[in-house]
Design a protein around this motif. Structure first.
Motif, PDB file in Angstrom:
ATOM      1  N   PRO A 117       0.823  -1.209   0.000  1.00 49.32           N
ATOM      2  CA  PRO A 117       0.000   0.000   0.000  1.00 49.32           C
ATOM      3  C   PRO A 117       0.858   1.261   0.000  1.00 49.32           C
ATOM      4  O   PRO A 117       0.371   2.354  -0.204  1.00 49.32           O
ATOM      5  N   GLY A 118       2.186   1.109   0.190  1.00 46.37           N
ATOM      6  CA  GLY A 118       3.102   2.250   0.223  1.00 46.37           C
ATOM      7  C   GLY A 118       3.456   2.755  -1.158  1.00 46.37           C
ATOM      8  O   GLY A 118       3.234   2.091  -2.167  1.00 46.37           O
ATOM      9  N   GLY A 119       4.065   3.909  -1.189  1.00 44.55           N
ATOM     10  CA  GLY A 119       4.398   4.587  -2.430  1.00 44.55           C
ATOM     11  C   GLY A 119       5.435   3.883  -3.289  1.00 44.55           C
ATOM     12  O   GLY A 119       5.463   4.073  -4.492  1.00 44.55           O
ATOM     13  N   LEU A 120       6.317   3.075  -2.688  1.00 47.33           N
ATOM     14  CA  LEU A 120       7.350   2.406  -3.470  1.00 47.33           C
ATOM     15  C   LEU A 120       6.897   1.066  -4.037  1.00 47.33           C
ATOM     16  O   LEU A 120       7.652   0.398  -4.750  1.00 47.33           O
ATOM     17  N   SER A 121       5.692   0.643  -3.729  1.00 43.22           N
ATOM     18  CA  SER A 121       5.113  -0.593  -4.265  1.00 43.22           C
ATOM     19  C   SER A 121       6.020  -1.802  -4.085  1.00 43.22           C
ATOM     20  O   SER A 121       6.211  -2.595  -4.986  1.00 43.22           O
ATOM     21  N   ALA A 122       6.636  -1.901  -2.905  1.00 41.28           N
ATOM     22  CA  ALA A 122       7.465  -3.054  -2.551  1.00 41.28           C
ATOM     23  C   ALA A 122       8.673  -3.192  -3.475  1.00 41.28           C
ATOM     24  O   ALA A 122       9.116  -4.284  -3.776  1.00 41.28           O
ATOM     25  N   PHE A 123       9.222  -2.062  -3.890  1.00 41.00           N
ATOM     26  CA  PHE A 123      10.387  -2.083  -4.775  1.00 41.00           C
ATOM     27  C   PHE A 123      11.538  -2.879  -4.173  1.00 41.00           C
ATOM     28  O   PHE A 123      12.218  -3.628  -4.875  1.00 41.00           O
ATOM     29  N   GLY A 124      11.786  -2.733  -2.869  1.00 44.57           N
ATOM     30  CA  GLY A 124      12.896  -3.446  -2.228  1.00 44.57           C
ATOM     31  C   GLY A 124      12.741  -4.948  -2.347  1.00 44.57           C
ATOM     32  O   GLY A 124      13.696  -5.667  -2.664  1.00 44.57           O
ATOM     33  N   ALA A 125      11.536  -5.452  -2.099  1.00 42.87           N
ATOM     34  CA  ALA A 125      11.281  -6.895  -2.218  1.00 42.87           C
ATOM     35  C   ALA A 125      11.418  -7.345  -3.663  1.00 42.87           C
ATOM     36  O   ALA A 125      12.005  -8.394  -3.944  1.00 42.87           O
ATOM     37  N   ASN A 126      10.898  -6.559  -4.575  1.00 42.69           N
ATOM     38  CA  ASN A 126      10.972  -6.898  -5.991  1.00 42.69           C
ATOM     39  C   ASN A 126      12.433  -7.015  -6.423  1.00 42.69           C
ATOM     40  O   ASN A 126      12.836  -8.008  -7.048  1.00 42.69           O
ATOM     41  N   HIS A 127      13.233  -6.035  -6.072  1.00 43.50           N
ATOM     42  CA  HIS A 127      14.639  -6.025  -6.458  1.00 43.50           C
ATOM     43  C   HIS A 127      15.401  -7.181  -5.805  1.00 43.50           C
ATOM     44  O   HIS A 127      16.179  -7.873  -6.475  1.00 43.50           O
ATOM     45  N   HIS A 128      15.176  -7.411  -4.533  1.00 46.93           N
ATOM     46  CA  HIS A 128      15.872  -8.475  -3.818  1.00 46.93           C
ATOM     47  C   HIS A 128      15.495  -9.843  -4.386  1.00 46.93           C
ATOM     48  O   HIS A 128      16.354 -10.707  -4.573  1.00 46.93           O
ATOM     49  N   LEU A 129      14.206 -10.061  -4.653  1.00 43.21           N
ATOM     50  CA  LEU A 129      13.757 -11.329  -5.219  1.00 43.21           C
ATOM     51  C   LEU A 129      14.397 -11.565  -6.584  1.00 43.21           C
ATOM     52  O   LEU A 129      14.867 -12.664  -6.883  1.00 43.21           O
TER      53      LEU A 129
END
Length: 145
Positions: A117-129
């Protein structure tokens, strides 16, 4: 055209998580000839190399590994936990990558959808995955990011 089966792996165990809702919406939109099915990862014991080495592989690991072999590709739908993927998802990657030389991930096409629901749309998880998937030889599109 033959039916293509895609495993959907949701990185959240919550029954009403945003990730699960997005996964269900995507599964409902699959066109004819494409079957998307969720593969449960919530019952996988935490990865421990000793289980395979000592021949005491947990039954859910074996079931998961065998189940995943029937799918052509994988759609990962994940939330972000502390700028990374949830432990349950990382555990599924680890369980599927072993025993050494028998990875269920090798050469499968994959896609990543991150949900927040945050503004970065789970970018950190996406990149790490995506970093893990490169190592596991899961073929994902690099662009658009």
């Amino acid at each position: 055209m033959a039916n293509v089966k895609i495993a959907v792996i949701v990185g959240s165990l919550r029954k009403d998580s945003f990730s699960r809702k997005v996964a269900k919406a995507l599964m409902s939109l699959a066109p004819a000839g494409l079957t998307l099915e969720e593969v449960d990862i919530g019952q996988l014991a935490m990865f421990n190399q000793d289980f395979d080495d000592e021949g005491i592989t947990p039954a859910p690991w074996t079931t998961f590994r065998e189940t995943m072999k029937q799918y052509t590709g994988v759609l990962f739908v994940t939330p972000e936990y502390n700028r990374s993927v949830p432990p349950v998802l990382k555990n599924a990657l680890d369980v599927g990558s072993r025993p050494y030389g028998q990875s269920i991930w090798n050469g499968k096409p994959g896609a990543v959808v991150s949900v927040s629901p945050g503004g970065l749309s789970a970018f950190g998880a996406n990149h790490h995955l995506r970093q893990s998937l490169v190592f596991l030889n899961v073929l994902t599109m690099q662009q658009p990011e």
